[in-house]
Scaffold this motif. Sequence first.
Motif, PDB file in Angstrom:
ATOM      1  N   GLY A   1       0.833  -1.192   0.000  1.00  0.00           N
ATOM      2  CA  GLY A   1       0.000   0.000   0.000  1.00  0.00           C
ATOM      3  C   GLY A   1       0.867   1.241   0.000  1.00  0.00           C
ATOM      4  O   GLY A   1       0.851   2.044  -0.916  1.00  0.00           O
ATOM      5  N   ALA A   2       1.689   1.377   1.055  1.00  0.00           N
ATOM      6  CA  ALA A   2       2.571   2.537   1.174  1.00  0.00           C
ATOM      7  C   ALA A   2       3.956   2.287   0.584  1.00  0.00           C
ATOM      8  O   ALA A   2       4.802   3.167   0.608  1.00  0.00           O
ATOM      9  N   ALA A   3       4.213   1.079   0.094  1.00  0.00           N
ATOM     10  CA  ALA A   3       5.453   0.714  -0.608  1.00  0.00           C
ATOM     11  C   ALA A   3       6.660   0.587   0.312  1.00  0.00           C
ATOM     12  O   ALA A   3       7.794   0.613  -0.160  1.00  0.00           O
ATOM     13  N   GLY A   4       6.448   0.408   1.607  1.00  0.00           N
ATOM     14  CA  GLY A   4       7.572   0.242   2.515  1.00  0.00           C
ATOM     15  C   GLY A   4       8.337  -1.049   2.254  1.00  0.00           C
ATOM     16  O   GLY A   4       9.566  -1.046   2.150  1.00  0.00           O
ATOM     17  N   ASN A   5       7.607  -2.161   2.151  1.00  0.00           N
ATOM     18  CA  ASN A   5       8.259  -3.439   1.891  1.00  0.00           C
ATOM     19  C   ASN A   5       8.864  -3.478   0.495  1.00  0.00           C
ATOM     20  O   ASN A   5       9.881  -4.134   0.250  1.00  0.00           O
TER      21      ASN A   5
ATOM     22  N   ILE B   1       0.651   2.597  -7.471  1.00  0.00           N
ATOM     23  CA  ILE B   1       1.957   1.960  -7.681  1.00  0.00           C
ATOM     24  C   ILE B   1       1.942   1.143  -8.965  1.00  0.00           C
ATOM     25  O   ILE B   1       2.911   1.146  -9.731  1.00  0.00           O
ATOM     26  N   HIS B   2       0.845   0.466  -9.226  1.00  0.00           N
ATOM     27  CA  HIS B   2       0.708  -0.298 -10.471  1.00  0.00           C
ATOM     28  C   HIS B   2       0.858   0.621 -11.680  1.00  0.00           C
ATOM     29  O   HIS B   2       1.576   0.316 -12.629  1.00  0.00           O
ATOM     30  N   ARG B   3       0.194   1.782 -11.641  1.00  0.00           N
ATOM     31  CA  ARG B   3       0.269   2.732 -12.753  1.00  0.00           C
ATOM     32  C   ARG B   3       1.670   3.324 -12.879  1.00  0.00           C
ATOM     33  O   ARG B   3       2.161   3.586 -13.978  1.00  0.00           O
ATOM     34  N   THR B   4       2.317   3.531 -11.753  1.00  0.00           N
ATOM     35  CA  THR B   4       3.673   4.091 -11.780  1.00  0.00           C
ATOM     36  C   THR B   4       4.630   3.131 -12.461  1.00  0.00           C
ATOM     37  O   THR B   4       5.459   3.525 -13.285  1.00  0.00           O
ATOM     38  N   VAL B   5       4.513   1.859 -12.121  1.00  0.00           N
ATOM     39  CA  VAL B   5       5.404   0.847 -12.689  1.00  0.00           C
ATOM     40  C   VAL B   5       5.121   0.638 -14.171  1.00  0.00           C
ATOM     41  O   VAL B   5       6.024   0.562 -14.994  1.00  0.00           O
ATOM     42  N   ARG B   6       3.843   0.550 -14.522  1.00  0.00           N
ATOM     43  CA  ARG B   6       3.473   0.261 -15.901  1.00  0.00           C
ATOM     44  C   ARG B   6       3.661   1.455 -16.837  1.00  0.00           C
ATOM     45  O   ARG B   6       4.120   1.309 -17.963  1.00  0.00           O
ATOM     46  N   GLN B   7       3.276   2.651 -16.353  1.00  0.00           N
ATOM     47  CA  GLN B   7       3.186   3.800 -17.250  1.00  0.00           C
ATOM     48  C   GLN B   7       4.000   5.006 -16.803  1.00  0.00           C
ATOM     49  O   GLN B   7       4.055   6.005 -17.522  1.00  0.00           O
ATOM     50  N   GLY B   8       4.573   4.956 -15.616  1.00  0.00           N
ATOM     51  CA  GLY B   8       5.243   6.135 -15.086  1.00  0.00           C
ATOM     52  C   GLY B   8       4.262   7.181 -14.598  1.00  0.00           C
ATOM     53  O   GLY B   8       4.609   8.352 -14.438  1.00  0.00           O
ATOM     54  N   ASP B   9       3.023   6.755 -14.331  1.00  0.00           N
ATOM     55  CA  ASP B   9       1.948   7.669 -13.939  1.00  0.00           C
ATOM     56  C   ASP B   9       1.781   7.648 -12.430  1.00  0.00           C
ATOM     57  O   ASP B   9       1.083   6.793 -11.880  1.00  0.00           O
ATOM     58  N   PHE B  10       2.438   8.580 -11.753  1.00  0.00           N
ATOM     59  CA  PHE B  10       2.348   8.689 -10.301  1.00  0.00           C
ATOM     60  C   PHE B  10       1.390   9.833  -9.976  1.00  0.00           C
ATOM     61  O   PHE B  10       1.800  10.958  -9.710  1.00  0.00           O
TER      62      PHE B  10
ATOM     63  N   GLN C   1      -3.591   5.879  -1.296  1.00  0.00           N
ATOM     64  CA  GLN C   1      -3.360   6.572  -2.557  1.00  0.00           C
ATOM     65  C   GLN C   1      -2.015   7.260  -2.613  1.00  0.00           C
ATOM     66  O   GLN C   1      -1.515   7.566  -3.684  1.00  0.00           O
ATOM     67  N   VAL C   2      -1.441   7.558  -1.468  1.00  0.00           N
ATOM     68  CA  VAL C   2      -0.161   8.274  -1.423  1.00  0.00           C
ATOM     69  C   VAL C   2       0.881   7.344  -0.801  1.00  0.00           C
ATOM     70  O   VAL C   2       1.114   7.370   0.411  1.00  0.00           O
ATOM     71  N   PRO C   3       1.530   6.515  -1.598  1.00  0.00           N
ATOM     72  CA  PRO C   3       2.541   5.591  -1.080  1.00  0.00           C
ATOM     73  C   PRO C   3       3.855   6.332  -0.817  1.00  0.00           C
ATOM     74  O   PRO C   3       4.732   6.426  -1.683  1.00  0.00           O
ATOM     75  N   TYR C   4       4.017   6.844   0.387  1.00  0.00           N
ATOM     76  CA  TYR C   4       5.097   7.787   0.669  1.00  0.00           C
ATOM     77  C   TYR C   4       6.480   7.170   0.529  1.00  0.00           C
ATOM     78  O   TYR C   4       7.464   7.881   0.342  1.00  0.00           O
ATOM     79  N   ASN C   5       6.572   5.839   0.578  1.00  0.00           N
ATOM     80  CA  ASN C   5       7.884   5.220   0.390  1.00  0.00           C
ATOM     81  C   ASN C   5       8.362   5.241  -1.055  1.00  0.00           C
ATOM     82  O   ASN C   5       9.534   4.944  -1.319  1.00  0.00           O
ATOM     83  N   MET C   6       7.471   5.588  -1.982  1.00  0.00           N
ATOM     84  CA  MET C   6       7.927   5.722  -3.369  1.00  0.00           C
ATOM     85  C   MET C   6       8.941   6.853  -3.501  1.00  0.00           C
ATOM     86  O   MET C   6       9.757   6.850  -4.414  1.00  0.00           O
ATOM     87  N   GLU C   7       8.924   7.806  -2.583  1.00  0.00           N
ATOM     88  CA  GLU C   7       9.952   8.846  -2.579  1.00  0.00           C
ATOM     89  C   GLU C   7      11.325   8.221  -2.399  1.00  0.00           C
ATOM     90  O   GLU C   7      12.297   8.628  -3.057  1.00  0.00           O
ATOM     91  N   ARG C   8      11.426   7.212  -1.537  1.00  0.00           N
ATOM     92  CA  ARG C   8      12.694   6.507  -1.353  1.00  0.00           C
ATOM     93  C   ARG C   8      13.077   5.733  -2.614  1.00  0.00           C
ATOM     94  O   ARG C   8      14.252   5.677  -2.993  1.00  0.00           O
ATOM     95  N   VAL C   9      12.075   5.124  -3.257  1.00  0.00           N
ATOM     96  CA  VAL C   9      12.338   4.391  -4.497  1.00  0.00           C
ATOM     97  C   VAL C   9      12.836   5.346  -5.582  1.00  0.00           C
ATOM     98  O   VAL C   9      13.797   5.047  -6.297  1.00  0.00           O
ATOM     99  N   PHE C  10      12.185   6.510  -5.706  1.00  0.00           N
ATOM    100  CA  PHE C  10      12.621   7.489  -6.708  1.00  0.00           C
ATOM    101  C   PHE C  10      14.049   7.949  -6.425  1.00  0.00           C
ATOM    102  O   PHE C  10      14.840   8.157  -7.352  1.00  0.00           O
TER     103      PHE C  10
END
Length: 226
Positions: free
Chosen positions: A103-107, A133-142, A159-168
């Motif tokens: 959900g929040a992309a921590g794992n 997250i699915h849209r971000t991975v597939r299309q780059g749509d965050f 809706q706001v997976p704050y750990n994606m900031e760490r991934v970016f």
Amino acid sequence: VDIIVLLPKGHCTKIQELQMTTVLKENVHVFVVEGNSDELDEPIKAVFADTVFVKKHNLMSLNSINWSRILVQMAHHFFAYFQCAPSLDTHPLPLVEVVVPTGAAGNLAAGYIAQKIGLPIRLVVAVNRNDIIHRTVRQGDFSLSEAVKSTLASAMDIQVPYNMERVFWLLSGSDSQVTRALMEQFERTQSLNLPKELHSKHSPVLPGPCLCSQVPGSCPGCWPDP
């Protein structure tokens, strides 16, 4: 140690509510609050951004806003690998695919850091109808959807997976300026199209295919029941 629990009203199952509201310990304080998981995260992040206040009251968070949570989840990936790898006597080590319901992309962030360290795993993200997250991975749509959708997997209704900031940040080669610019744009417009250099079919963050849903039938295109 005092523990403060924020329980989102109407967004947990009855069993989950009972688990949190029937703890009879004086140091456990449970508050039922209005709002979804994303809305609950905002005041928590604001509190921990105030370093003076945090030090004065000796505060810490147990969700993945806290870096220590990510470190523990990294250990989970290593433990799972050693349990699942068919052999540790080969070179290179065999690849293990890890499906990460998130959900929040921590794992997810923890798994990606484990990859960077050298753990030979392939990450497959699993989401429910809240598919940013699915849209971000597939299309780059965050970008945000109109509203958070309630599902049986309420912990993933984010809706706001704050750990994606760490991934970016990891994808950008640890470029803090690039990451800050991306997140400032997202906070300002609630929409972000990732630059091509960060979003690629060969990106190491999620090299495997994406599942549409963890909960069968919760959104179109998910895998059917066996």
